[in-house]
Design an enzyme around this catalytic site. Structure first.
Site, PDB file in Angstrom:
ATOM      1  CB  SER A   1     -45.687 -23.923  47.522  1.00 41.22           C
ATOM      2  OG  SER A   1     -47.053 -24.239  47.690  1.00 41.22           O
TER       3      SER A   1
ATOM      4  CD  GLU B   1      -3.031  -0.890   0.123  1.00 44.14           C
ATOM      5  OE1 GLU B   1      -3.255   0.264  -0.291  1.00 44.14           O
ATOM      6  OE2 GLU B   1      -3.612  -1.890  -0.333  1.00 44.14           O
TER       7      GLU B   1
END
Length: 753
Positions: free
Chosen positions: A451, A178
């Site tokens: 319960s 690059e």
């Protein structure tokens, strides 16, 4: 003469225009320097919060089958092979697994790769050996799975990495492909522009770019893609300013964290760190030669060279980059030949997070709001390490979904799993559709608990009144006033009354009337006070009906309450986050050790745990035994009026598992706690076997036998009665197994027989 004047005029006009242009450019450069430099230094990009599951820490004796470890390795992207020289690979023996762990940045710091052999015996880790040294290890941990991310407003995902962890080969290849003169130009390379112009003119089309890495970075960070002279000028000026103000390594590191690599749904993958994980499931420092070449090659066009969509095109580009690496003496010929011959080997999944857990992520986001995190955390990114047990989470989702599929489509559910010793949430699902966010019933659905309140009532009575599991309680009709001041006559499930029975049996058989009587006797307001101390924050009405579970709690709150009962009576808040760091590893938060509040003393907590074990061993949850394989587990069923809610809470050696089933419209389900929620937990335990409870009797309690109706201490060798833990009670002389004092004969009285 006129000609000389004209030339002089043109000259001085040109000078003036040049000075004016230079002045404008200088002013513009000063403006850019003032605004751009600050922004580049502090706000270059935003980074997400990456969320990780809890790490799997293995040690000799740890309960995990070989098959489960293999499944875990597959899920986090390890490859099975006979050759484990490279990290990220594992092999399987008859009763062993060889693992070469990848390097990973754990919450307490980075760890290098490590190769070990894990040996198994009876579905447990028998030993862990470092390879090839053969040294026995006390523990070994695997890197956690990435389970989610909290994205930035820009929808850009990245994992910030420092230049020091990026392989030199990747950096050198990037510069060769690059920007070969990166370290020698000032942000703009006139020669590169000229070279590209000539190449493009010869080809008749754009075949080469003249932009430097700095220009590419500027374009990605600040500019649009439009091709105009003004934008190119703007790009060049900004590049010059950045190159002047910042050193080359800072620019290069920024580029490596910014460069675009494709899409994960609506989120863009930026940076070499996250791209390594997205395409290869690796950290950047692990990348091989051909993987480096592919990523560098993709920079030219991530969509065009997408290896999943266009593998041939991507491989051709990769091989071109490999040729550059070879030509520039970055790799040897043998390495080049081997790399070119490799087929593309990328992750099949197009998603960074393959298995989303939105309901667990929901509690992560809620917990984050309670922590003192920097407002600008998106500048550094976060790594959030959690307590999620992925195996438990998968089991929760499958068990819940399996039960919901069996019943009508209106039935919904939720599950929560917590480690009560550590005070951590290890798994959570808030509904039928566990892969979508929706309504998180685990933390939002307030439902009557039925319960499930009974263990709290009995623990309160034992704490306040000194009663025990051996204390006789009354199971006879009772009339009370409800909140409308009307007569209320509670009933047992079977509509019958037992008269007198032990508190233990009342709990194990889930008798309603004894719970009501004990709750009213100790004081409903006292029960409410203890519920508050157990973490309940929702409104509670102080009426007798609360003793039968009219209180509405979320599955999460129920789990928190039972966790305190199991944690030797000590309450501690539940948490899902263990620690938070920046992407660079700076610690922002680490959960401190929790001491908690001692709500019940350890004796009461043990008696409650013993009673819960009895519920599974011989009571309303005995159906659970078929999946326990001899492991000791406790639990409590819960059913509300008209079968609207089905609850079950299981407690084992380290976890509380809560399951709830019901309908959002509050219509009856036809399910009891045993026929509904218990079956979900049973399926969960089949997928993830529990750790057995420790029921060793602590001092000053001792196992003693008591008459089943009167609570009278009787000889331990009697065949009737209940053998229960209690503080030592003197056994009367001549007591019979029926609890009666046997009258001595005249002979015994005379001679002391």
């Amino acid at each position: 003469m006129i000609k000389r004047q004209w030339l002089s005029y043109l000259f001085w006009t040109g000078v003036k225009v040049g000075v004016a242009v230079a002045a404008v450019v200088a002013v513009y450069a000063i403006y850019l320097d003032a605004s751009l430099s600050k922004h580049f230094k502090t706000e270059r990009y935003q980074a997400p919060a990456l969320v990780y599951a809890g790490e799997l820490r293995l040690y000799p004796g740890y309960p995990i089958p070989q098959s489960t470890l293999i499944k875990t390795l597959e899920r986090i992207g390890y490859n099975r092979s006979n050759d484990t020289e490279q990290s990220g690979y594992y092999s399987v023996g008859n009763s062993s697994v060889m693992v070469h762990r990848r390097p990973f940045d754990f919450s307490d710091g980075p760890q290098m790769s490590k190769r070990v052999q894990i040996n198994f015996l009876n579905n447990r880790v028998a030993s862990i050996t470092s390879w090839p040294s053969g040294r026995e290890l006390e523990s070994f941990r695997l890197e956690p799975e990435l389970i989610g991310r909290i994205s930035t407003l820009s929808k850009e995902d990245r994992l910030l990495v420092g230049l020091e962890v990026v392989p030199n080969l990747l950096i050198e290849t990037l510069l060769q492909v690059e920007d070969r003169n990166f370290y020698h130009h000032q942000g703009v390379s006139p020669w590169a522009i000229l070279r590209a112009l000539v190449a493009n003119l010869k080809a008749g089309r754009t075949v080469q770019g003249g932009s430097t890495l700095t220009q590419q970075l500027v374009k990605n960070l600040y500019l649009t893609r439009e091709q105009t002279l003004w934008r190119k000028f703007h790009e060049a000026m900004m590049s010059l300013v950045i190159d002047y103000r910042f050193d080359k390594n800072t620019i290069l590191e920024t580029y490596l964290n910014e460069v675009y690599f494709g899409q994960d749904g609506r989120n863009a993958i930026h940076g070499i760190g996250l791209a390594s994980q997205f395409y290869f499931g690796k950290q950047v420092q692990e990348l091989s030669v051909y993987e480096v070449a592919l990523l560098i090659g993709m920079i030219k066009g991530p969509s065009y060279y997408d290896p999943r969509r266009f593998p041939e095109r991507a491989q051709e580009r990769r091989d071109t980059v490999l040729k550059v690496m070879f030509d520039q003496d970055l790799i040897a010929k043998s390495t080049y030949v081997a790399a070119v011959q490799r087929q593309l080997d990328v992750r099949e999944s197009r998603r960074l997070v393959e298995h989303p857990y939105p309901h667990y992520m929901d509690i992560i986001k809620r917990e984050m709001k309670t922590l003192a995190l920097p407002d600008d955390w998106q500048d550094t990114g976060l790594k959030i390490y959690t307590h999620m047990d992925v195996n438990a989470q998968e089991a929760v989702q499958k068990s819940l979904a399996g039960k919901l599929k069996e019943d009508d489509s209106a039935l919904e559910g939720a599950m929560v799993v917590a480690n009560y010793r550590q005070g951590t949430v290890t798994a959570l699902a808030g509904g039928r559709l566990s892969q979508t966010v929706g309504y998180n019933r685990a933390i939002m659905a307030l439902r009557p608990i039925g319960s499930l309140i009974k263990p709290v009532i009995y623990a309160t009575a034992m704490q306040e009144s000194g009663v025990g599991l051996h204390t006789p309680v009354v199971d006879e009709a009772i009339t009370l006033e409800d909140k409308q001041s009307k007569q209320w006559q509670p009933q047992n499930y079977d509509k019958e009354f037992k008269g007198s029975l032990l508190l233990y049996e009342a709990l194990v058989k889930s008798r309603n009337i004894p719970a009501v009587r004990v709750g009213v006797e100790v004081g409903v307001d006292t029960v409410v006070d203890y519920m508050r101390r157990l973490g309940v924050v929702t409104p509670l009405e102080v009426y007798p009906s609360l003793t039968l579970g009219s209180a509405s709690l979320t599955p999460y709150a129920v789990t928190r309450m039972y966790s305190a009962l199991m944690n030797d009576g000590r309450f501690q808040p539940l948490s899902a986050i263990s620690s938070i760091t920046t992407h660079q590893g700076d610690v922002l938060y680490r959960a401190s050790e929790k001491n908690g509040e001692q709500v019940f003393d350890t004796k009461v907590a043990y008696l409650t745990k013993f009673g819960l074990h009895g519920v599974v061993a011989e009571g309303t949850a005995s159906a659970l035994q078929r999946v326990l394989a001899g492991q000791k587990v406790g639990g409590k069923t819960g059913t509300t009026n008209d079968y609207r809610d089905s609850w079950f809470v299981a407690v084992d050696g380290e976890q509380v598992v809560t399951a709830w089933l019901g309908r959002d419209d509050n219509q009856p389900t036809g399910l009891t706690g045993s026929s509904g929620a218990l079956r979900v937990v049973a399926d969960y335990y089949e997928r993830k076997p529990p750790l057995s409870m420790a029921l060793n009797v602590p001092e000053p309690l001792k196992m003693q036998r008591f008459h089943e109706r009167t609570g009278q201490r009787i000889p331990n060798d009697c065949g009737n009665g209940e053998l229960l833990p209690a503080e030592e009670i003197r056994l009367p002389d001549n007591i019979t197994c029926e609890g009666n004092i046997e009258e001595k004969s005249w002979w015994d009285r005379l001679f002391g027989g």
